[in-house]
Design a protein around this motif. Structure first.
Motif, short mmCIF file in Angstrom:
data_model
loop_
_atom_site.label_atom_id
_atom_site.label_comp_id
_atom_site.label_asym_id
_atom_site.label_seq_id
_atom_site.Cartn_x
_atom_site.Cartn_y
_atom_site.Cartn_z
N UNK A 230 0.85 -1.19 0.00
CA UNK A 230 0.00 0.00 0.00
C UNK A 230 0.88 1.24 0.00
N UNK A 231 0.27 2.38 -0.16
CA UNK A 231 0.91 3.66 0.08
C UNK A 231 0.28 4.31 1.29
N UNK A 232 1.05 5.17 1.95
CA UNK A 232 0.52 5.98 3.04
C UNK A 232 0.84 7.44 2.76
N UNK A 233 -0.18 8.27 2.81
CA UNK A 233 -0.03 9.72 2.67
C UNK A 233 -0.12 10.33 4.06
N UNK A 234 0.85 11.18 4.40
CA UNK A 234 0.94 11.73 5.75
C UNK A 234 1.08 13.23 5.74
#
Length: 238
Positions: A230-234
């Motif tokens: 997955x990707x995580x946007x922070x």
């Protein structure tokens, strides 16, 4: 490879090599799937979620050939760039000149800091960059300097890989580092050996130790050309 200097030299050499093959007609070197990234809606929906960016001064850390300076130019007042590779800077100039963009700054850095004054930027953002750094100490140094160059109340908005990687892709063994690893012996960068976040609280703790507040995140499907699960946007605020 046994120390930070050698690791950063490896990264610089690899990005210089990739960037030499970049052109306006051949855009995938450095940034794989260049045009698919430009069309990836999650950048607009999640990277700057709930952050006021209109008319702001931003810095793109890990800017490469300036893809985001061109693609996101109407989202901000101005976007400056920063990258470890002088060749990437040269290609970014070609890219931005073609798009009619001038009057911005582009810093060539040492791979662990940002060569500009304190409290300059409203927003610092980074995509497809920090996940390629398999050394926790280097990433921590970068985030500390991002905090330094942000104005009070400014935002750090970034993307990384999340949830690990498969053991193999098309019979190729996939190497990746745990979040706190200092993998100085990584055989390469830019996908050769990435880091993957498995618990968002790890990076939240690092950011809060630096001084950031208001951490928020969204876990999303993996973007173009990547093999993280997955990707995580922070987002976090100074």
């Amino acid at each position: 490879m046994s120390n930070q200097s050698e690791y950063l030299t490896m990264q610089r050499n690899q990005y210089n090599k990739h960037a030499k093959n970049w052109s306006l007609r051949k855009r995938d070197p450095v940034v794989g799937s260049y045009d698919k990234h430009n069309a990836w809606q999650d950048y607009k929906d999640f990277l700057f979620k709930d952050v006021d960016i209109k008319g702001k001064l931003a810095l793109d850390y890990g800017s490469g050939p300036g893809r985001n300076i061109v693609t996101m130019r109407d989202w901000f007042g101005q976007i400056d760039g920063c990258d470890i590779s002088q060749v990437n800077k040269d290609k970014a100039k070609e890219n931005t000149n073609n798009a009619g963009i001038t009057g911005y700054e582009y810093y060539v850095c040492d791979g662990k800091s940002i060569p500009c004054e304190d409290a300059k930027y409203d927003v610092v953002f980074s995509v497809i960059c920090l996940q390629h750094i398999a050394v926790h100490e280097v990433r921590q140094s970068i985030m500390e300097d991002i905090y330094r160059v942000l104005k009070p109340g400014g935002h750090f908005c970034f993307q990384m890989g999340y949830g690990g990687k498969p053991e193999k892709v098309k019979e190729k063994v996939i190497r990746w580092a745990k979040y706190h690893d200092n993998y100085y012996n990584a055989p390469g960068t830019n996908g050769w050996c990435d880091v993957s976040i498995e618990d968002e609280n790890d990076i939240k703790a690092d950011l809060e130790n630096i001084g950031f507040t208001n951490f928020s995140f969204d876990i999303r499907p993996t973007g173009p050309g990547d093999n993280h699960r997955n990707w995580i946007f922070m987002r976090a605020q100074k």
